[in-house]
Scaffold this motif. Structure first.
Motif, PDB file in Angstrom:
ATOM      1  N   ARG A  91       0.653  -1.068   0.011  1.00  0.00           N
ATOM      2  CA  ARG A  91       0.204  -0.030  -0.112  1.00  0.00           C
ATOM      3  C   ARG A  91       0.912   1.336  -0.065  1.00  0.00           C
ATOM      4  NH1 ARG A  91      -4.697   1.799   4.431  1.00  0.00           N
ATOM      5  NH2 ARG A  91      -4.957   3.902   3.535  1.00  0.00           N
ATOM      6  N   ALA A  92       1.952   1.288   0.627  1.00  0.00           N
ATOM      7  CA  ALA A  92       2.781   2.442   0.714  1.00  0.00           C
ATOM      8  C   ALA A  92       3.394   2.546  -0.725  1.00  0.00           C
ATOM      9  CB  ALA A  92       3.983   2.356   1.798  1.00  0.00           C
ATOM     10  N   GLY A  93       3.691   1.671  -1.317  1.00  0.00           N
ATOM     11  CA  GLY A  93       4.572   1.612  -2.797  1.00  0.00           C
ATOM     12  C   GLY A  93       5.944   2.000  -2.655  1.00  0.00           C
ATOM     13  N   ILE A  94       6.506   1.668  -1.721  1.00  0.00           N
ATOM     14  CA  ILE A  94       8.014   2.026  -1.556  1.00  0.00           C
ATOM     15  C   ILE A  94       8.747   0.707  -0.734  1.00  0.00           C
ATOM     16  CG2 ILE A  94       7.803   4.408  -1.493  1.00  0.00           C
ATOM     17  CD1 ILE A  94       8.318   4.653   1.338  1.00  0.00           C
ATOM     18  N   ALA A  95       9.867   0.628  -1.152  1.00  0.00           N
ATOM     19  CA  ALA A  95      10.474  -0.434  -0.716  1.00  0.00           C
ATOM     20  C   ALA A  95      10.750  -0.508   0.811  1.00  0.00           C
ATOM     21  CB  ALA A  95      12.031  -0.531  -1.315  1.00  0.00           C
ATOM     22  N   VAL A  96      10.727  -1.578   1.319  1.00  0.00           N
ATOM     23  CA  VAL A  96      10.936  -1.854   2.910  1.00  0.00           C
ATOM     24  C   VAL A  96      12.227  -1.097   3.470  1.00  0.00           C
ATOM     25  CG1 VAL A  96      10.998  -3.347   4.854  1.00  0.00           C
ATOM     26  CG2 VAL A  96       9.528  -3.886   2.935  1.00  0.00           C
ATOM     27  N   GLN A  97      13.246  -1.134   2.884  1.00  0.00           N
ATOM     28  CA  GLN A  97      14.441  -0.390   3.523  1.00  0.00           C
ATOM     29  C   GLN A  97      14.213   1.109   3.408  1.00  0.00           C
ATOM     30  OE1 GLN A  97      14.366  -2.804   1.182  1.00  0.00           O
ATOM     31  NE2 GLN A  97      15.540  -4.450   1.727  1.00  0.00           N
ATOM     32  N   LYS A  98      13.505   1.619   2.560  1.00  0.00           N
ATOM     33  CA  LYS A  98      13.302   2.943   2.405  1.00  0.00           C
ATOM     34  C   LYS A  98      12.077   3.647   3.432  1.00  0.00           C
ATOM     35  CE  LYS A  98      12.374   6.928  -0.696  1.00  0.00           C
ATOM     36  NZ  LYS A  98      12.094   7.215  -2.181  1.00  0.00           N
ATOM     37  N   LEU A  99      11.011   2.419   3.349  1.00  0.00           N
ATOM     38  CA  LEU A  99       9.960   2.739   4.202  1.00  0.00           C
ATOM     39  C   LEU A  99      10.391   2.932   5.795  1.00  0.00           C
ATOM     40  CD1 LEU A  99       6.948   2.879   4.632  1.00  0.00           C
ATOM     41  CD2 LEU A  99       6.679   0.576   4.652  1.00  0.00           C
ATOM     42  N   ARG A 100      11.347   2.062   6.101  1.00  0.00           N
ATOM     43  CA  ARG A 100      11.588   2.020   7.440  1.00  0.00           C
ATOM     44  C   ARG A 100      12.405   3.581   8.110  1.00  0.00           C
ATOM     45  NH1 ARG A 100      14.414  -2.135   7.134  1.00  0.00           N
ATOM     46  NH2 ARG A 100      13.168  -3.440   8.285  1.00  0.00           N
ATOM     47  N   THR A 101      12.995   4.338   6.915  1.00  0.00           N
ATOM     48  CA  THR A 101      13.435   5.502   7.278  1.00  0.00           C
ATOM     49  C   THR A 101      12.481   6.622   7.381  1.00  0.00           C
ATOM     50  OG1 THR A 101      14.000   5.819   4.926  1.00  0.00           O
ATOM     51  CG2 THR A 101      15.776   4.785   6.254  1.00  0.00           C
ATOM     52  N   GLN A 102      11.278   6.343   6.905  1.00  0.00           N
ATOM     53  CA  GLN A 102      10.276   7.286   6.899  1.00  0.00           C
ATOM     54  C   GLN A 102       9.191   7.247   7.530  1.00  0.00           C
ATOM     55  OE1 GLN A 102      10.947   7.381   2.059  1.00  0.00           O
ATOM     56  NE2 GLN A 102       9.188   8.533   2.918  1.00  0.00           N
ATOM     57  N   VAL A 103       9.175   6.384   8.366  1.00  0.00           N
ATOM     58  CA  VAL A 103       8.055   6.054   9.543  1.00  0.00           C
ATOM     59  C   VAL A 103       8.598   6.002  10.833  1.00  0.00           C
ATOM     60  CG1 VAL A 103       8.181   3.400   9.205  1.00  0.00           C
ATOM     61  CG2 VAL A 103       6.035   4.639   9.789  1.00  0.00           C
ATOM     62  N   ARG A 104       7.846   6.366  11.721  1.00  0.00           N
ATOM     63  CA  ARG A 104       8.397   6.440  13.264  1.00  0.00           C
ATOM     64  C   ARG A 104       6.925   6.065  14.198  1.00  0.00           C
ATOM     65  NH1 ARG A 104       8.963  11.740  12.444  1.00  0.00           N
ATOM     66  NH2 ARG A 104       7.610  13.103  13.815  1.00  0.00           N
ATOM     67  N   ALA A 105       7.154   5.341  15.148  1.00  0.00           N
ATOM     68  CA  ALA A 105       5.886   5.066  15.969  1.00  0.00           C
ATOM     69  C   ALA A 105       6.181   5.458  17.591  1.00  0.00           C
ATOM     70  CB  ALA A 105       5.509   3.658  16.353  1.00  0.00           C
ATOM     71  N   GLU A 106       5.431   6.281  17.995  1.00  0.00           N
ATOM     72  CA  GLU A 106       5.161   6.807  19.392  1.00  0.00           C
ATOM     73  C   GLU A 106       4.254   6.402  20.098  1.00  0.00           C
ATOM     74  OE1 GLU A 106       5.894  10.864  18.458  1.00  0.00           O
ATOM     75  OE2 GLU A 106       8.045  10.663  18.269  1.00  0.00           O
ATOM     76  N   THR A 107       4.415   6.284  21.377  1.00  0.00           N
ATOM     77  CA  THR A 107       3.284   6.095  22.596  1.00  0.00           C
ATOM     78  C   THR A 107       3.501   6.653  23.790  1.00  0.00           C
ATOM     79  OG1 THR A 107       1.623   4.368  23.447  1.00  0.00           O
ATOM     80  CG2 THR A 107       4.278   3.903  23.532  1.00  0.00           C
ATOM     81  N   SER A 108       2.679   6.688  24.636  1.00  0.00           N
ATOM     82  CA  SER A 108       2.582   7.264  25.937  1.00  0.00           C
ATOM     83  C   SER A 108       2.506   6.350  27.116  1.00  0.00           C
ATOM     84  CB  SER A 108       1.587   8.577  26.189  1.00  0.00           C
ATOM     85  OG  SER A 108       1.597   8.893  27.465  1.00  0.00           O
ATOM     86  N   PRO A 109       3.446   6.400  28.001  1.00  0.00           N
ATOM     87  CA  PRO A 109       3.171   5.492  29.261  1.00  0.00           C
ATOM     88  C   PRO A 109       2.011   5.536  29.982  1.00  0.00           C
ATOM     89  CG  PRO A 109       4.775   7.446  29.775  1.00  0.00           C
ATOM     90  CD  PRO A 109       4.342   7.347  28.359  1.00  0.00           C
ATOM     91  N   GLU A 110       1.029   6.529  29.596  1.00  0.00           N
ATOM     92  CA  GLU A 110      -0.134   6.808  30.212  1.00  0.00           C
ATOM     93  C   GLU A 110      -1.334   6.552  29.578  1.00  0.00           C
ATOM     94  OE1 GLU A 110      -0.120  10.914  31.775  1.00  0.00           O
ATOM     95  OE2 GLU A 110       1.669  10.382  33.058  1.00  0.00           O
ATOM     96  N   SER A 111      -1.193   6.145  28.230  1.00  0.00           N
ATOM     97  CA  SER A 111      -2.129   5.855  27.309  1.00  0.00           C
ATOM     98  C   SER A 111      -1.742   4.878  26.444  1.00  0.00           C
ATOM     99  CB  SER A 111      -2.387   7.340  26.487  1.00  0.00           C
ATOM    100  OG  SER A 111      -3.401   7.108  25.436  1.00  0.00           O
ATOM    101  N   PRO A 112      -2.949   4.139  26.113  1.00  0.00           N
ATOM    102  CA  PRO A 112      -2.826   2.819  25.035  1.00  0.00           C
ATOM    103  C   PRO A 112      -2.897   3.215  23.876  1.00  0.00           C
ATOM    104  CG  PRO A 112      -5.004   2.626  26.155  1.00  0.00           C
ATOM    105  CD  PRO A 112      -4.323   4.036  26.727  1.00  0.00           C
ATOM    106  N   MET A 113      -2.350   4.503  23.436  1.00  0.00           N
ATOM    107  CA  MET A 113      -2.640   4.982  22.036  1.00  0.00           C
ATOM    108  C   MET A 113      -1.264   4.964  21.294  1.00  0.00           C
ATOM    109  SD  MET A 113      -4.776   8.286  20.522  1.00  0.00           S
ATOM    110  CE  MET A 113      -6.021   7.912  21.295  1.00  0.00           C
ATOM    111  N   ILE A 114      -1.232   4.668  19.921  1.00  0.00           N
ATOM    112  CA  ILE A 114       0.083   4.459  19.503  1.00  0.00           C
ATOM    113  C   ILE A 114      -0.173   5.746  18.206  1.00  0.00           C
ATOM    114  CG2 ILE A 114       1.672   3.161  18.155  1.00  0.00           C
ATOM    115  CD1 ILE A 114       0.446   0.686  19.342  1.00  0.00           C
ATOM    116  N   ALA A 115       0.802   6.607  17.985  1.00  0.00           N
ATOM    117  CA  ALA A 115       1.001   7.555  16.919  1.00  0.00           C
ATOM    118  C   ALA A 115       2.030   7.048  15.719  1.00  0.00           C
ATOM    119  CB  ALA A 115       1.281   8.670  17.515  1.00  0.00           C
TER     120      ALA A 115
END
Length: 233
Positions: A91-115
């Protein structure tokens, strides 16, 4: 005697003209260079856009809310893993190696939500990356929801941003100015004892100049006295 006084004045001007620059000259020079470099970087670098999608860990009836919070922390760590990115790659349309450099995930220790944030040169591509990884993480994690008692649900999809997330030219210039000033200040602090020698040389030159000016005063007085005697005659 008047010629001697004029000669001393010219020597004083020559000494003043060839005085070394002040010891703090690297500070403004480094600040100006940093300003120029930061401004050029902001102008020449292509703008970068960021879009964020949110997924939330929801416990079932038999699972404690604290468990969902712990699983949210774990899922945030595997959001950029090879297996998750392999799901998102079509769906992203780019290689996995490049995709890894263009995405990040963050979360809070007080909330079960992932950004999950995707970055790209275009707004639509950034949103596609964030949504692709969010969907891939939800699908892969929900396969074991019966065993974990926690399900990931899409809370909010990413939309194409209207403004770039990269700093503009004025901000880059301001950052470069501060960085250059900091480096110039550190260089001044790290300079050897040469600063003391330069200061002593300037003080000696100033003392010589003052002494030369005072030395010319008697000569001017004698010259005036001679003129008075001639007029009296």
């Amino acid at each position: 005697m008047a010629d001697t006084a004029d000669q001393k004045k010219s020597d004083h001007r020559r000494r003043v003209r060839f005085l070394p620059p002040p010891a703090w000259w690297p500070l403004p020079v480094a600040a100006l260079l940093g300003l120029a470099a930061g401004g050029a970087y902001g102008v020449l670098k292509a703008p970068e856009y960021a879009a964020t999608s949110y997924v939330v860990a929801v416990p079932d009836d038999t699972t404690e809310p604290a468990t969902a919070l712990g699983f949210a922390q774990a899922y945030a760590r595997i959001a950029t893993s090879s297996s998750t990115l392999a799901y998102a790659q079509p769906r992203a349309g780019i290689a996995v190696q490049k995709l890894r450099t263009q995405v990040r995930a963050e979360t809070s220790p007080e909330s079960p939500m992932i950004a999950i944030t995707g970055t790209a040169k275009s707004p639509s591509e950034a949103a596609d990356i964030a949504n692709a990884v969010a969907d891939a993480l939800s699908l892969s994690s929900n396969q074991g929801a019966k065993n974990t008692g926690v399900q990931l649900l899409l809370f909010n999809q990413a939309v194409a941003p209207s403004d770039p997330s990269s700093p503009s030219a004025p901000i880059s210039g301001a950052v470069g100015l501060c960085a250059g000033g900091l480096l110039g200040g550190l260089w001044l602090l790290a300079r050897p004892a040469r600063r003391r020698e330069e200061r002593e040389e300037r003080e000696d030159a100033a003392v010589d100049a003052v002494a030369g000016e005072f030395a010319s005063l008697p000569a001017q007085g004698e010259h005036a006295e001679a003129k008075e005697k001639e007029s009296a005659r």
